[in-house]
Write an enzyme that holds these catalytic residues in place. Structure first.
Site, PDB file in Angstrom:
ATOM      1  N   HIS A  22       0.904  -1.350   0.004  1.00  0.00           N
ATOM      2  CA  HIS A  22      -0.203   0.082  -0.066  1.00  0.00           C
ATOM      3  C   HIS A  22       0.904   1.151  -0.188  1.00  0.00           C
ATOM      4  O   HIS A  22       1.986   1.248   0.776  1.00  0.00           O
ATOM      5  CB  HIS A  22      -0.862  -0.016   0.997  1.00  0.00           C
ATOM      6  CG  HIS A  22      -0.442  -0.075   2.374  1.00  0.00           C
ATOM      7  ND1 HIS A  22       0.199   1.331   3.192  1.00  0.00           N
ATOM      8  CD2 HIS A  22       0.050  -1.077   3.246  1.00  0.00           C
ATOM      9  CE1 HIS A  22       0.462   0.545   4.194  1.00  0.00           C
ATOM     10  NE2 HIS A  22       0.553  -0.381   4.362  1.00  0.00           N
ATOM     11  N   ASP A  30       2.637   6.317 -21.639  1.00  0.00           N
ATOM     12  CA  ASP A  30       2.705   6.253 -23.188  1.00  0.00           C
ATOM     13  C   ASP A  30       3.937   5.895 -23.887  1.00  0.00           C
ATOM     14  O   ASP A  30       4.860   5.501 -23.148  1.00  0.00           O
ATOM     15  CB  ASP A  30       2.146   7.269 -23.804  1.00  0.00           C
ATOM     16  CG  ASP A  30       3.155   8.749 -23.479  1.00  0.00           C
ATOM     17  OD1 ASP A  30       4.408   8.475 -23.481  1.00  0.00           O
ATOM     18  OD2 ASP A  30       2.700   9.674 -23.492  1.00  0.00           O
ATOM     19  N   ARG A 105       4.481  18.436 -15.845  1.00  0.00           N
ATOM     20  CA  ARG A 105       5.584  17.498 -16.217  1.00  0.00           C
ATOM     21  C   ARG A 105       7.036  17.136 -15.710  1.00  0.00           C
ATOM     22  O   ARG A 105       7.046  15.918 -15.327  1.00  0.00           O
ATOM     23  CB  ARG A 105       5.888  17.860 -17.947  1.00  0.00           C
ATOM     24  CG  ARG A 105       7.106  17.095 -18.611  1.00  0.00           C
ATOM     25  CD  ARG A 105       7.375  17.907 -19.637  1.00  0.00           C
ATOM     26  NE  ARG A 105       8.417  17.186 -20.433  1.00  0.00           N
ATOM     27  CZ  ARG A 105       9.372  17.459 -21.554  1.00  0.00           C
ATOM     28  NH1 ARG A 105       9.103  18.984 -21.662  1.00  0.00           N
ATOM     29  NH2 ARG A 105      10.334  16.819 -21.982  1.00  0.00           N
ATOM     30  N   TYR A 127       0.736  12.754 -23.600  1.00  0.00           N
ATOM     31  CA  TYR A 127       0.326  12.886 -22.210  1.00  0.00           C
ATOM     32  C   TYR A 127      -0.512  11.538 -21.798  1.00  0.00           C
ATOM     33  O   TYR A 127      -1.098  11.717 -20.642  1.00  0.00           O
ATOM     34  CB  TYR A 127      -0.611  14.132 -22.228  1.00  0.00           C
ATOM     35  CG  TYR A 127       0.344  15.432 -22.367  1.00  0.00           C
ATOM     36  CD1 TYR A 127       1.161  15.968 -21.591  1.00  0.00           C
ATOM     37  CD2 TYR A 127       0.056  16.293 -23.528  1.00  0.00           C
ATOM     38  CE1 TYR A 127       1.980  16.972 -21.794  1.00  0.00           C
ATOM     39  CE2 TYR A 127       0.736  17.310 -23.705  1.00  0.00           C
ATOM     40  CZ  TYR A 127       1.765  17.668 -23.215  1.00  0.00           C
ATOM     41  OH  TYR A 127       2.466  18.792 -23.377  1.00  0.00           O
ATOM     42  N   GLY A 128      -0.299  10.593 -22.319  1.00  0.00           N
ATOM     43  CA  GLY A 128      -0.898   9.520 -22.091  1.00  0.00           C
ATOM     44  C   GLY A 128      -0.143   8.774 -20.830  1.00  0.00           C
ATOM     45  O   GLY A 128      -0.210   7.367 -20.928  1.00  0.00           O
ATOM     46  N   ASN A 129       0.066   9.385 -20.002  1.00  0.00           N
ATOM     47  CA  ASN A 129       0.882   8.908 -18.603  1.00  0.00           C
ATOM     48  C   ASN A 129       0.088   8.617 -17.417  1.00  0.00           C
ATOM     49  O   ASN A 129      -0.770   9.806 -17.220  1.00  0.00           O
ATOM     50  CB  ASN A 129       2.090   9.533 -18.451  1.00  0.00           C
ATOM     51  CG  ASN A 129       2.915   9.609 -19.795  1.00  0.00           C
ATOM     52  OD1 ASN A 129       3.287   8.571 -20.409  1.00  0.00           O
ATOM     53  ND2 ASN A 129       3.050  10.795 -20.169  1.00  0.00           N
TER      54      ASN A 129
END
Length: 139
Positions: A22, A30, A105, A127-129
């Site tokens: 946890h 991306d 970023r 920006y697909g992170n």
């Protein structure tokens, strides 16, 4: 093959998910993300979209219920914009009520340095992170 586990969760990813505790964070990045520069543990899932991996992983664990920033995406650089539908696609892959926080970023890269693992996906949208933080499973 394991029963009830989405087959896109490949053995190395299943092992990582099991090893995480946890508060540990994993990134589904991306294809453009500098994974090897920021993290020691990198897995490749080039044939998968990040949204599909999120959908496959979420039934297996809980998001950290003690940290409101348990799902984070990279914010666009000033003057840039997120691709149409990206946030909605990620939101739809998450459990109901999960909220996405946006991280600039270079702060995102700093968080990536502390991540348990980065999984580089085949997602090519800019920006697909996304970072997700593991929580405790309630009995």
């Amino acid at each position: 093959m394991l029963k009830g586990i989405n087959p896109i969760i490949f053995p190395d990813l299943l092992k990582i998910l099991h090893e995480m505790g946890h508060g540990d964070e994993i990134i589904f990045s991306d294809a453009h993300f500098p994974a090897y520069s920021v993290c020691d543990k990198v897995l490749r899932a080039d044939g998968c979209e990040a949204t599909d991996l999120l959908k496959a992983v979420m039934p297996l664990w809980e998001l950290d219920q003690y940290d409101p920033e348990n799902v984070m995406m990279m914010a666009p650089v000033e003057g840039d914009q997120l691709p149409d539908g990206l946030v909605e696609d990620y939101q739809n892959a998450l459990p109901a009520g999960a909220e996405i926080t946006f991280v600039v970023r270079f702060a995102f890269y700093e968080k990536a340095k502390k991540a348990f693992c980065v999984v580089v996906t085949g997602t090519t949208r800019k920006y697909g992170n996304v970072i997700i933080k593991k929580g405790v499973i309630q009995n």
